[in-house]
Design an enzyme around this catalytic site. Structure first.
Site, mmCIF file in Angstrom:
data_model
loop_
_atom_site.group_PDB
_atom_site.id
_atom_site.type_symbol
_atom_site.label_atom_id
_atom_site.label_comp_id
_atom_site.label_asym_id
_atom_site.label_seq_id
_atom_site.Cartn_x
_atom_site.Cartn_y
_atom_site.Cartn_z
ATOM 1 N N ASP A 42 14.540 3.642 17.816
ATOM 2 C CA ASP A 42 13.893 4.682 17.022
ATOM 3 C C ASP A 42 14.926 5.372 16.138
ATOM 4 O O ASP A 42 16.022 5.690 16.619
ATOM 5 C CB ASP A 42 13.289 5.688 18.022
ATOM 6 N N ALA B 278 12.284 2.825 7.459
ATOM 7 C CA ALA B 278 11.465 3.168 8.628
ATOM 8 C C ALA B 278 10.562 4.351 8.310
ATOM 9 O O ALA B 278 11.035 5.403 7.867
ATOM 10 C CB ALA B 278 12.364 3.502 9.815
ATOM 11 N N THR C 287 8.577 6.886 -2.320
ATOM 12 C CA THR C 287 7.351 6.380 -2.938
ATOM 13 C C THR C 287 6.955 7.229 -4.138
ATOM 14 O O THR C 287 7.261 8.426 -4.190
ATOM 15 C CB THR C 287 6.217 6.402 -1.895
ATOM 16 N N ASP C 288 6.236 6.607 -5.071
ATOM 17 C CA ASP C 288 5.714 7.377 -6.215
ATOM 18 C C ASP C 288 4.678 8.403 -5.781
ATOM 19 O O ASP C 288 4.359 9.327 -6.541
ATOM 20 C CB ASP C 288 5.129 6.426 -7.278
ATOM 21 N N GLU C 289 4.152 8.249 -4.538
ATOM 22 C CA GLU C 289 3.082 9.151 -4.112
ATOM 23 C C GLU C 289 3.567 10.593 -3.972
ATOM 24 O O GLU C 289 2.761 11.519 -3.950
ATOM 25 C CB GLU C 289 2.446 8.645 -2.805
ATOM 26 N N TYR D 221 0.808 11.818 4.395
ATOM 27 C CA TYR D 221 1.843 10.796 4.202
ATOM 28 C C TYR D 221 2.782 11.184 3.073
ATOM 29 O O TYR D 221 4.006 11.248 3.246
ATOM 30 C CB TYR D 221 1.195 9.430 3.907
ATOM 31 N N LYS E 165 6.815 12.240 3.003
ATOM 32 C CA LYS E 165 7.842 11.522 2.231
ATOM 33 C C LYS E 165 8.550 12.483 1.264
ATOM 34 O O LYS E 165 9.761 12.391 1.050
ATOM 35 C CB LYS E 165 7.218 10.356 1.456
HETATM 36 P P1 NAD Z 1 5.437 -0.669 7.164
HETATM 37 O O1 NAD Z 1 4.506 0.293 7.810
HETATM 38 O O2 NAD Z 1 5.000 -2.072 6.934
HETATM 39 O O3 NAD Z 1 6.799 -0.754 8.003
HETATM 40 C C1 NAD Z 1 7.396 0.371 8.570
HETATM 41 C C2 NAD Z 1 8.388 -0.134 9.619
HETATM 42 O O4 NAD Z 1 9.061 1.010 10.171
HETATM 43 C C3 NAD Z 1 7.719 -0.852 10.785
HETATM 44 O O5 NAD Z 1 8.433 -2.041 11.081
HETATM 45 C C4 NAD Z 1 7.803 0.136 11.936
HETATM 46 O O6 NAD Z 1 7.901 -0.492 13.216
HETATM 47 C C5 NAD Z 1 9.091 0.874 11.585
HETATM 48 N N1 NAD Z 1 9.163 2.219 12.176
HETATM 49 C C6 NAD Z 1 8.183 3.155 12.185
HETATM 50 N N2 NAD Z 1 8.619 4.248 12.837
HETATM 51 C C7 NAD Z 1 9.918 4.008 13.202
HETATM 52 C C8 NAD Z 1 10.910 4.749 13.883
HETATM 53 N N3 NAD Z 1 10.652 6.000 14.324
HETATM 54 N N4 NAD Z 1 12.114 4.202 14.086
HETATM 55 C C9 NAD Z 1 12.387 2.923 13.655
HETATM 56 N N5 NAD Z 1 11.471 2.162 13.026
HETATM 57 C C10 NAD Z 1 10.248 2.700 12.788
HETATM 58 O O7 NAD Z 1 5.874 0.018 5.797
HETATM 59 P P2 NAD Z 1 6.325 -0.634 4.412
HETATM 60 O O8 NAD Z 1 5.132 -0.825 3.569
HETATM 61 O O9 NAD Z 1 7.232 -1.762 4.709
HETATM 62 O O10 NAD Z 1 7.140 0.581 3.794
HETATM 63 C C11 NAD Z 1 8.552 0.695 4.031
HETATM 64 C C12 NAD Z 1 9.051 1.949 3.326
HETATM 65 O O11 NAD Z 1 8.761 1.857 1.931
HETATM 66 C C13 NAD Z 1 8.363 3.225 3.802
HETATM 67 O O12 NAD Z 1 9.337 4.237 3.878
HETATM 68 C C14 NAD Z 1 7.349 3.540 2.720
HETATM 69 O O13 NAD Z 1 7.139 4.928 2.616
HETATM 70 C C15 NAD Z 1 8.045 2.992 1.497
HETATM 71 N N6 NAD Z 1 7.170 2.525 0.402
HETATM 72 C C16 NAD Z 1 6.152 1.662 0.651
HETATM 73 C C17 NAD Z 1 5.374 1.197 -0.404
HETATM 74 C C18 NAD Z 1 4.246 0.216 -0.183
HETATM 75 O O14 NAD Z 1 3.486 -0.069 -1.111
HETATM 76 N N7 NAD Z 1 4.102 -0.378 1.003
HETATM 77 C C19 NAD Z 1 5.614 1.644 -1.701
HETATM 78 C C20 NAD Z 1 6.685 2.537 -1.920
HETATM 79 C C21 NAD Z 1 7.448 2.957 -0.853
HETATM 80 P P1 TYD Z 2 -3.527 1.450 0.136
HETATM 81 O O1 TYD Z 2 -3.230 -0.004 0.171
HETATM 82 O O2 TYD Z 2 -3.884 2.148 1.402
HETATM 83 O O3 TYD Z 2 -2.265 2.138 -0.577
HETATM 84 P P2 TYD Z 2 -2.069 3.677 -1.090
HETATM 85 O O4 TYD Z 2 -3.156 4.523 -0.535
HETATM 86 O O5 TYD Z 2 -0.749 4.031 -0.512
HETATM 87 O O6 TYD Z 2 -2.092 3.601 -2.581
HETATM 88 O O7 TYD Z 2 -4.703 1.687 -0.898
HETATM 89 C C1 TYD Z 2 -4.606 1.258 -2.240
HETATM 90 C C2 TYD Z 2 -5.836 1.762 -2.967
HETATM 91 O O8 TYD Z 2 -6.980 1.084 -2.442
HETATM 92 C C3 TYD Z 2 -6.095 3.243 -2.752
HETATM 93 O O9 TYD Z 2 -6.631 3.801 -3.957
HETATM 94 C C4 TYD Z 2 -7.131 3.280 -1.651
HETATM 95 C C5 TYD Z 2 -7.938 2.010 -1.896
HETATM 96 N N1 TYD Z 2 -8.523 1.370 -0.687
HETATM 97 C C6 TYD Z 2 -9.861 1.023 -0.679
HETATM 98 O O10 TYD Z 2 -10.613 1.256 -1.663
HETATM 99 N N2 TYD Z 2 -10.364 0.412 0.440
HETATM 100 C C7 TYD Z 2 -9.604 0.161 1.542
HETATM 101 O O11 TYD Z 2 -10.137 -0.366 2.565
HETATM 102 C C8 TYD Z 2 -8.220 0.514 1.519
HETATM 103 C C9 TYD Z 2 -7.334 0.236 2.689
HETATM 104 C C10 TYD Z 2 -7.713 1.115 0.370
#
Ligand code: NAD
Ligand code: TYD
Length: 356
Positions: A62, A85, A138-140, A163, A167
Protein backbone atom coordinates in the site's frame (compact mmCIF):
# COMPACT_ATOMS: atom_id res chain seq x y z
CA UNK A 1 21.94 12.17 -16.22
CA UNK A 2 19.96 9.24 -17.61
CA UNK A 3 17.17 8.01 -15.34
CA UNK A 4 17.45 4.28 -14.89
CA UNK A 5 15.45 3.19 -11.85
CA UNK A 6 11.75 3.92 -11.39
CA UNK A 7 9.40 3.13 -8.53
CA UNK A 8 6.04 2.67 -10.27
CA UNK A 9 3.10 2.70 -7.86
CA UNK A 10 -0.20 1.30 -9.11
CA UNK A 11 1.80 -0.79 -11.61
CA UNK A 12 -0.84 -3.54 -11.86
CA UNK A 13 -3.67 -1.24 -12.94
CA UNK A 14 -4.59 -0.12 -16.43
CA UNK A 15 -2.14 2.70 -17.14
CA UNK A 16 0.56 1.54 -14.69
CA UNK A 17 0.85 -1.87 -16.38
CA UNK A 18 0.94 -0.27 -19.84
CA UNK A 19 3.69 2.04 -18.56
CA UNK A 20 5.75 -0.92 -17.30
CA UNK A 21 5.49 -2.55 -20.72
CA UNK A 22 6.33 0.67 -22.52
CA UNK A 23 9.45 1.31 -20.43
CA UNK A 24 10.76 -2.26 -20.64
CA UNK A 25 10.32 -2.23 -24.41
CA UNK A 26 11.96 1.16 -24.85
CA UNK A 27 14.91 1.05 -22.45
CA UNK A 28 17.12 -2.05 -22.31
CA UNK A 29 18.89 -0.75 -19.19
CA UNK A 30 15.89 0.38 -17.17
CA UNK A 31 15.02 -0.99 -13.71
CA UNK A 32 11.41 -0.88 -12.55
CA UNK A 33 10.14 -1.58 -9.08
CA UNK A 34 6.36 -1.94 -9.13
CA UNK A 35 4.32 -1.38 -5.98
CA UNK A 36 0.62 -2.21 -5.99
CA UNK A 37 -1.93 -3.03 -3.31
CA UNK A 38 -3.85 -5.21 -5.77
CA UNK A 39 -7.28 -3.77 -5.12
CA UNK A 40 -10.14 -4.92 -7.37
CA UNK A 41 -8.50 -2.81 -10.15
CA UNK A 42 -5.01 -4.28 -9.78
CA UNK A 43 -4.37 -7.44 -11.76
CA UNK A 44 -1.05 -9.27 -11.96
CA UNK A 45 -2.22 -10.87 -15.17
CA UNK A 46 -1.59 -7.46 -16.78
CA UNK A 47 2.12 -8.03 -16.07
CA UNK A 48 2.33 -11.82 -16.43
CA UNK A 49 4.47 -11.59 -19.57
CA UNK A 50 7.15 -9.54 -17.80
CA UNK A 51 7.15 -11.18 -14.38
CA UNK A 52 10.39 -13.04 -15.15
CA UNK A 53 12.12 -10.01 -16.63
CA UNK A 54 15.15 -9.36 -14.40
CA UNK A 55 14.71 -5.59 -14.89
CA UNK A 56 11.31 -5.62 -13.16
CA UNK A 57 10.46 -6.39 -9.52
CA UNK A 58 6.93 -6.53 -8.13
CA UNK A 59 6.05 -5.74 -4.52
CA UNK A 60 2.52 -6.06 -3.20
CA UNK A 61 1.77 -3.23 -0.80
CA UNK A 62 0.00 0.00 0.00
CA UNK A 63 1.31 3.49 -0.78
CA UNK A 64 -0.02 4.42 2.68
CA UNK A 65 2.42 1.93 4.28
CA UNK A 66 5.25 4.35 4.93
CA UNK A 67 7.58 1.75 6.45
CA UNK A 68 7.33 -0.30 3.27
CA UNK A 69 7.81 2.70 0.96
CA UNK A 70 10.81 3.88 3.01
CA UNK A 71 12.33 0.43 2.74
CA UNK A 72 11.79 0.35 -1.05
CA UNK A 73 13.37 3.79 -1.45
CA UNK A 74 16.36 2.66 0.64
CA UNK A 75 16.80 -0.68 -1.07
CA UNK A 76 16.27 0.37 -4.71
CA UNK A 77 17.19 4.09 -4.56
CA UNK A 78 14.94 5.00 -7.53
CA UNK A 79 15.70 8.09 -9.60
CA UNK A 80 12.02 8.70 -10.13
CA UNK A 81 8.82 7.79 -8.30
CA UNK A 82 5.84 7.71 -10.67
CA UNK A 83 2.58 7.60 -8.76
CA UNK A 84 -0.24 5.91 -10.65
CA UNK A 85 -1.76 4.34 -7.53
CA UNK A 86 -5.26 5.64 -6.98
CA UNK A 87 -8.91 4.86 -6.71
CA UNK A 88 -9.81 5.91 -10.23
CA UNK A 89 -13.54 5.47 -10.90
CA UNK A 90 -15.90 8.45 -10.56
CA UNK A 91 -19.01 6.30 -9.93
CA UNK A 92 -17.30 4.45 -7.06
CA UNK A 93 -16.22 7.80 -5.59
CA UNK A 94 -19.85 8.89 -5.47
CA UNK A 95 -20.67 5.81 -3.38
CA UNK A 96 -17.58 5.83 -1.14
CA UNK A 97 -15.72 9.16 -1.07
CA UNK A 98 -13.70 8.38 2.09
CA UNK A 99 -11.70 5.67 0.34
CA UNK A 100 -10.68 8.23 -2.29
CA UNK A 101 -9.41 10.58 0.41
CA UNK A 102 -7.46 7.75 2.02
CA UNK A 103 -5.74 6.46 -1.12
CA UNK A 104 -5.57 9.48 -3.39
CA UNK A 105 -4.91 12.24 -0.87
CA UNK A 106 -3.31 10.58 2.16
CA UNK A 107 -1.47 8.03 0.01
CA UNK A 108 0.06 10.82 -2.08
CA UNK A 109 1.12 12.78 1.01
CA UNK A 110 2.66 9.61 2.47
CA UNK A 111 4.65 9.07 -0.72
CA UNK A 112 5.79 12.70 -0.79
CA UNK A 113 6.87 12.51 2.83
CA UNK A 114 8.81 9.28 2.25
CA UNK A 115 10.56 10.78 -0.80
CA UNK A 116 11.40 13.90 1.18
CA UNK A 117 12.84 11.82 4.02
CA UNK A 118 14.95 9.83 1.55
CA UNK A 119 16.09 12.66 -0.71
CA UNK A 120 16.23 15.85 1.40
CA UNK A 121 19.09 17.00 3.60
CA UNK A 122 17.18 19.32 5.94
CA UNK A 123 20.31 20.84 7.52
CA UNK A 124 21.85 21.76 4.18
CA UNK A 125 18.43 22.36 2.57
CA UNK A 126 19.55 20.38 -0.47
CA UNK A 127 18.04 17.55 -2.47
CA UNK A 128 19.94 14.54 -3.77
CA UNK A 129 20.73 15.15 -7.42
CA UNK A 130 18.78 13.44 -10.17
CA UNK A 131 15.61 12.65 -8.20
CA UNK A 132 12.04 13.33 -9.22
CA UNK A 133 8.51 12.67 -7.95
CA UNK A 134 5.96 12.49 -10.76
CA UNK A 135 2.26 12.64 -9.90
CA UNK A 136 -0.05 11.16 -12.52
CA UNK A 137 -3.12 13.35 -12.34
CA UNK A 138 -6.13 13.99 -14.52
CA UNK A 139 -7.85 16.72 -16.53
CA UNK A 140 -10.88 16.16 -14.29
CA UNK A 141 -9.29 18.42 -11.64
CA UNK A 142 -10.16 21.39 -13.88
CA UNK A 143 -13.90 20.66 -13.75
CA UNK A 144 -16.13 20.95 -16.80
CA UNK A 145 -15.94 23.04 -19.98
CA UNK A 146 -18.78 24.58 -21.95
CA UNK A 147 -18.93 23.98 -25.69
CA UNK A 148 -15.89 26.20 -26.35
CA UNK A 149 -12.32 26.40 -25.04
CA UNK A 150 -9.74 24.03 -23.57
CA UNK A 151 -8.03 23.27 -20.27
CA UNK A 152 -4.56 24.78 -20.07
CA UNK A 153 -2.14 24.36 -17.18
CA UNK A 154 -3.32 27.79 -15.96
CA UNK A 155 -7.00 26.79 -15.77
CA UNK A 156 -8.11 27.03 -12.11
CA UNK A 157 -8.84 23.75 -10.35
CA UNK A 158 -12.60 23.27 -10.00
CA UNK A 159 -13.32 19.57 -9.42
CA UNK A 160 -16.91 18.30 -9.12
CA UNK A 161 -16.75 14.62 -8.20
CA UNK A 162 -15.23 13.13 -5.04
CA UNK A 163 -12.71 11.44 -7.38
CA UNK A 164 -11.60 14.65 -9.05
CA UNK A 165 -11.66 16.52 -5.72
CA UNK A 166 -9.30 13.92 -4.24
CA UNK A 167 -6.98 14.17 -7.26
CA UNK A 168 -7.00 17.98 -7.05
CA UNK A 169 -6.19 17.83 -3.33
CA UNK A 170 -3.28 15.49 -4.09
CA UNK A 171 -2.01 17.87 -6.78
CA UNK A 172 -2.07 20.75 -4.30
CA UNK A 173 0.04 18.73 -1.84
CA UNK A 174 2.53 17.90 -4.58
CA UNK A 175 2.91 21.59 -5.42
CA UNK A 176 3.08 22.44 -1.70
CA UNK A 177 6.06 20.09 -1.31
CA UNK A 178 7.70 21.81 -4.26
CA UNK A 179 6.97 25.34 -3.06
CA UNK A 180 7.79 24.70 0.62
CA UNK A 181 10.75 22.33 0.47
CA UNK A 182 11.93 22.74 -3.11
CA UNK A 183 11.05 19.14 -3.88
CA UNK A 184 11.70 18.16 -7.52
CA UNK A 185 8.23 17.30 -8.79
CA UNK A 186 6.09 17.22 -11.90
CA UNK A 187 2.35 16.76 -12.31
CA UNK A 188 0.81 15.37 -15.49
CA UNK A 189 -2.89 15.90 -16.21
CA UNK A 190 -4.14 13.60 -18.93
CA UNK A 191 -7.51 13.22 -20.57
CA UNK A 192 -9.50 9.93 -20.73
CA UNK A 193 -7.35 6.94 -21.66
CA UNK A 194 -8.42 3.79 -23.49
CA UNK A 195 -6.55 0.65 -24.51
CA UNK A 196 -5.62 -2.87 -23.35
CA UNK A 197 -6.15 -3.94 -19.73
CA UNK A 198 -8.66 -1.25 -18.76
CA UNK A 199 -11.05 -2.50 -16.10
CA UNK A 200 -14.61 -2.88 -17.44
CA UNK A 201 -16.16 -0.36 -15.07
CA UNK A 202 -14.91 2.36 -17.46
CA UNK A 203 -16.96 3.19 -20.54
CA UNK A 204 -15.12 1.52 -23.43
CA UNK A 205 -14.33 -1.92 -21.92
CA UNK A 206 -17.76 -1.99 -20.28
CA UNK A 207 -19.36 -1.48 -23.70
CA UNK A 208 -17.21 -4.19 -25.27
CA UNK A 209 -18.04 -6.67 -22.53
CA UNK A 210 -21.78 -5.96 -22.56
CA UNK A 211 -22.15 -5.84 -26.33
CA UNK A 212 -20.48 -9.21 -26.78
CA UNK A 213 -23.14 -10.67 -24.49
CA UNK A 214 -25.97 -8.69 -26.13
CA UNK A 215 -26.52 -6.89 -22.83
CA UNK A 216 -27.85 -3.34 -22.52
CA UNK A 217 -25.32 -0.57 -23.18
CA UNK A 218 -25.94 2.00 -20.43
CA UNK A 219 -25.64 5.62 -21.54
CA UNK A 220 -25.81 8.20 -18.78
CA UNK A 221 -28.32 10.96 -19.50
CA UNK A 222 -28.42 12.15 -23.10
CA UNK A 223 -24.99 10.67 -23.95
CA UNK A 224 -23.78 13.99 -25.36
CA UNK A 225 -21.08 14.49 -22.72
CA UNK A 226 -17.71 14.97 -24.39
CA UNK A 227 -14.45 13.27 -23.41
CA UNK A 228 -11.02 13.77 -25.02
CA UNK A 229 -9.82 10.18 -25.62
CA UNK A 230 -6.12 9.29 -25.73
CA UNK A 231 -4.63 5.88 -26.49
CA UNK A 232 -2.88 4.67 -23.33
CA UNK A 233 0.51 4.15 -24.97
CA UNK A 234 0.62 7.82 -25.96
CA UNK A 235 -0.01 8.71 -22.32
CA UNK A 236 2.89 6.44 -21.28
CA UNK A 237 5.14 8.13 -23.83
CA UNK A 238 4.22 11.53 -22.36
CA UNK A 239 4.92 10.43 -18.78
CA UNK A 240 8.32 9.15 -19.86
CA UNK A 241 9.05 12.50 -21.54
CA UNK A 242 8.03 14.46 -18.43
CA UNK A 243 10.06 12.17 -16.13
CA UNK A 244 13.17 12.76 -18.22
CA UNK A 245 12.85 16.33 -19.39
CA UNK A 246 10.00 18.03 -17.53
CA UNK A 247 11.06 21.24 -15.82
CA UNK A 248 10.95 20.90 -12.04
CA UNK A 249 7.75 22.17 -10.45
CA UNK A 250 5.82 22.23 -13.73
CA UNK A 251 2.44 20.82 -14.66
CA UNK A 252 1.96 19.26 -18.11
CA UNK A 253 -1.43 18.66 -19.70
CA UNK A 254 -1.61 15.59 -21.95
CA UNK A 255 -4.21 15.11 -24.67
CA UNK A 256 -4.55 14.63 -28.39
CA UNK A 257 -7.50 16.84 -29.40
CA UNK A 258 -9.72 13.82 -29.84
CA UNK A 259 -13.00 15.01 -28.38
CA UNK A 260 -15.99 12.75 -28.92
CA UNK A 261 -19.49 12.63 -27.42
CA UNK A 262 -20.17 9.43 -25.51
CA UNK A 263 -22.84 8.33 -28.00
CA UNK A 264 -20.25 8.46 -30.78
CA UNK A 265 -18.03 6.11 -28.76
CA UNK A 266 -20.95 3.76 -28.10
CA UNK A 267 -21.91 3.63 -31.78
CA UNK A 268 -18.30 3.10 -32.85
CA UNK A 269 -17.86 0.14 -30.50
CA UNK A 270 -21.16 -1.37 -31.69
CA UNK A 271 -20.26 -1.01 -35.38
CA UNK A 272 -16.76 -2.43 -34.97
CA UNK A 273 -17.83 -5.40 -32.86
CA UNK A 274 -20.75 -6.22 -35.16
CA UNK A 275 -18.46 -6.22 -38.16
CA UNK A 276 -15.58 -8.07 -36.52
CA UNK A 277 -17.80 -10.79 -35.03
CA UNK A 278 -20.34 -10.90 -37.85
CA UNK A 279 -23.00 -10.66 -35.15
CA UNK A 280 -26.11 -8.72 -36.21
CA UNK A 281 -27.51 -8.85 -32.66
CA UNK A 282 -24.85 -6.31 -31.66
CA UNK A 283 -26.82 -3.25 -32.71
CA UNK A 284 -27.86 0.21 -31.62
CA UNK A 285 -31.01 -1.37 -30.18
CA UNK A 286 -28.82 -2.29 -27.18
CA UNK A 287 -28.31 1.41 -26.30
CA UNK A 288 -30.18 2.13 -23.08
CA UNK A 289 -30.33 5.62 -21.65
CA UNK A 290 -30.15 5.49 -17.86
CA UNK A 291 -30.21 8.12 -15.11
CA UNK A 292 -27.38 10.61 -15.41
CA UNK A 293 -24.37 10.58 -13.08
CA UNK A 294 -24.79 13.22 -10.33
CA UNK A 295 -22.44 16.16 -10.92
CA UNK A 296 -21.61 14.78 -14.38
CA UNK A 297 -19.01 16.96 -16.13
CA UNK A 298 -20.33 17.95 -19.54
CA UNK A 299 -17.12 18.34 -21.49
CA UNK A 300 -13.37 17.86 -21.10
CA UNK A 301 -10.85 19.11 -23.66
CA UNK A 302 -7.10 19.40 -23.22
CA UNK A 303 -4.83 22.02 -24.72
CA UNK A 304 -1.57 20.04 -25.11
CA UNK A 305 0.45 22.98 -26.53
CA UNK A 306 2.89 23.12 -23.59
CA UNK A 307 4.04 19.49 -23.65
CA UNK A 308 4.18 19.57 -27.44
CA UNK A 309 6.22 22.74 -27.51
CA UNK A 310 8.50 22.18 -24.49
CA UNK A 311 9.07 18.41 -24.69
CA UNK A 312 8.27 17.60 -28.32
CA UNK A 313 5.56 15.12 -27.32
CA UNK A 314 2.74 14.32 -29.72
CA UNK A 315 0.20 11.48 -29.84
CA UNK A 316 1.04 8.77 -32.36
CA UNK A 317 -2.21 6.84 -32.37
CA UNK A 318 -5.25 8.30 -34.12
CA UNK A 319 -8.55 7.29 -32.54
CA UNK A 320 -9.58 5.03 -35.42
CA UNK A 321 -6.38 3.02 -35.02
CA UNK A 322 -6.43 3.07 -31.21
CA UNK A 323 -10.01 1.85 -30.92
CA UNK A 324 -9.32 -0.94 -33.43
CA UNK A 325 -6.23 -2.01 -31.44
CA UNK A 326 -8.26 -1.89 -28.24
CA UNK A 327 -11.10 -4.00 -29.60
CA UNK A 328 -8.57 -6.45 -31.09
CA UNK A 329 -6.97 -6.82 -27.67
CA UNK A 330 -10.24 -7.52 -25.86
CA UNK A 331 -11.33 -10.01 -28.52
CA UNK A 332 -7.97 -11.79 -28.29
CA UNK A 333 -8.12 -11.94 -24.49
CA UNK A 334 -11.56 -13.25 -23.47
CA UNK A 335 -9.94 -15.04 -20.49
CA UNK A 336 -8.76 -11.68 -19.10
CA UNK A 337 -12.28 -10.27 -19.27
CA UNK A 338 -13.80 -13.44 -17.79
CA UNK A 339 -11.29 -13.28 -14.93
CA UNK A 340 -12.12 -9.72 -13.93
CA UNK A 341 -15.90 -9.93 -14.40
CA UNK A 342 -16.67 -12.85 -12.12
CA UNK A 343 -17.70 -12.60 -8.45
CA UNK A 344 -17.22 -9.09 -7.10
CA UNK A 345 -17.75 -7.43 -10.49
CA UNK A 346 -21.22 -8.92 -10.81
CA UNK A 347 -22.13 -7.47 -7.42
CA UNK A 348 -20.69 -4.10 -8.44
CA UNK A 349 -22.64 -4.10 -11.69
CA UNK A 350 -25.89 -5.02 -9.97
CA UNK A 351 -25.42 -2.28 -7.36
CA UNK A 352 -24.40 0.41 -9.86
CA UNK A 353 -26.85 -0.23 -12.70
CA UNK A 354 -29.95 -1.95 -11.26
CA UNK A 355 -32.89 0.46 -10.99
CA UNK A 356 -30.77 3.25 -12.45
P1 NAD B 1 -6.72 1.75 -12.21
O1 NAD B 1 -7.86 1.86 -11.27
O2 NAD B 1 -6.82 0.85 -13.39
O3 NAD B 1 -5.40 1.31 -11.42
C1 NAD B 1 -5.09 1.81 -10.15
C2 NAD B 1 -4.04 0.87 -9.55
O4 NAD B 1 -3.66 1.40 -8.27
C3 NAD B 1 -4.57 -0.54 -9.30
O5 NAD B 1 -3.61 -1.49 -9.75
C4 NAD B 1 -4.74 -0.61 -7.79
O6 NAD B 1 -4.55 -1.93 -7.26
C5 NAD B 1 -3.65 0.34 -7.33
N1 NAD B 1 -3.90 0.90 -5.99
C6 NAD B 1 -5.06 1.42 -5.54
N2 NAD B 1 -4.91 1.81 -4.26
C7 NAD B 1 -3.60 1.58 -3.93
C8 NAD B 1 -2.82 1.78 -2.76
N3 NAD B 1 -3.37 2.33 -1.66
N4 NAD B 1 -1.53 1.42 -2.77
C9 NAD B 1 -0.96 0.84 -3.88
N5 NAD B 1 -1.67 0.60 -5.00
C10 NAD B 1 -2.97 0.98 -5.04
O7 NAD B 1 -6.41 3.24 -12.67
P2 NAD B 1 -5.78 3.79 -14.03
O8 NAD B 1 -6.87 4.07 -14.98
O9 NAD B 1 -4.65 2.92 -14.40
O10 NAD B 1 -5.24 5.20 -13.52
C11 NAD B 1 -3.90 5.32 -13.03
C12 NAD B 1 -3.67 6.77 -12.62
O11 NAD B 1 -3.89 7.62 -13.74
C13 NAD B 1 -4.64 7.25 -11.54
O12 NAD B 1 -3.93 8.06 -10.64
C14 NAD B 1 -5.67 8.08 -12.30
O13 NAD B 1 -6.18 9.11 -11.49
C15 NAD B 1 -4.83 8.63 -13.43
N6 NAD B 1 -5.54 8.92 -14.69
C16 NAD B 1 -6.35 7.99 -15.26
C17 NAD B 1 -6.97 8.27 -16.48
C18 NAD B 1 -7.85 7.26 -17.17
O14 NAD B 1 -8.50 7.59 -18.16
N7 NAD B 1 -7.89 6.00 -16.73
C19 NAD B 1 -6.79 9.52 -17.08
C20 NAD B 1 -5.95 10.46 -16.45
C21 NAD B 1 -5.33 10.13 -15.26
P1 TYD C 1 -15.71 6.81 -17.49
O1 TYD C 1 -15.09 5.79 -18.38
O2 TYD C 1 -16.25 6.38 -16.17
O3 TYD C 1 -14.61 7.97 -17.33
P2 TYD C 1 -14.75 9.44 -16.64
O4 TYD C 1 -16.02 9.51 -15.87
O5 TYD C 1 -13.56 9.49 -15.76
O6 TYD C 1 -14.71 10.41 -17.78
O7 TYD C 1 -16.87 7.52 -18.29
C1 TYD C 1 -16.64 8.15 -19.54
C2 TYD C 1 -17.93 8.83 -19.95
O8 TYD C 1 -18.91 7.82 -20.22
C3 TYD C 1 -18.52 9.70 -18.85
O9 TYD C 1 -19.13 10.85 -19.45
C4 TYD C 1 -19.57 8.82 -18.21
C5 TYD C 1 -20.07 7.97 -19.38
N1 TYD C 1 -20.53 6.60 -19.03
C6 TYD C 1 -21.75 6.15 -19.49
O10 TYD C 1 -22.51 6.89 -20.18
N2 TYD C 1 -22.14 4.88 -19.17
C7 TYD C 1 -21.38 4.05 -18.41
O11 TYD C 1 -21.81 2.90 -18.11
C8 TYD C 1 -20.11 4.52 -17.94
C9 TYD C 1 -19.22 3.64 -17.12
C10 TYD C 1 -19.71 5.81 -18.29
Amino acid sequence: MEMQTFLVTGCAGFIGSNFVHYMLEKYPGVRLVGLDKLTYAGNLENLADVENDARYTFVQGDICDKALVEELLRRHDPDCVVNFAAESHVDRSIKNPELFVKTNVEGTVDLLQCCKDAWYDAAAKTWKAGKKYLQVSTDEVYGALGPEGYFTEATPLCPHSPYSASKAAADLFVMAFHDTYGMPVNITRCSNNYGPCQFPEKLIPLLINNARQHKALPVYGDGMQVRDWLYVRDHCKAIDAVARAGREGEVYNIGGHNERPNLFIVKTVIAQLRERLGDGAISEALITHVADRPGHDRRYGIDPAKIRHDLGWYPETPFEKGIALTIDWYLANPGWMAGVTSGEYLKYYEQMYKNR
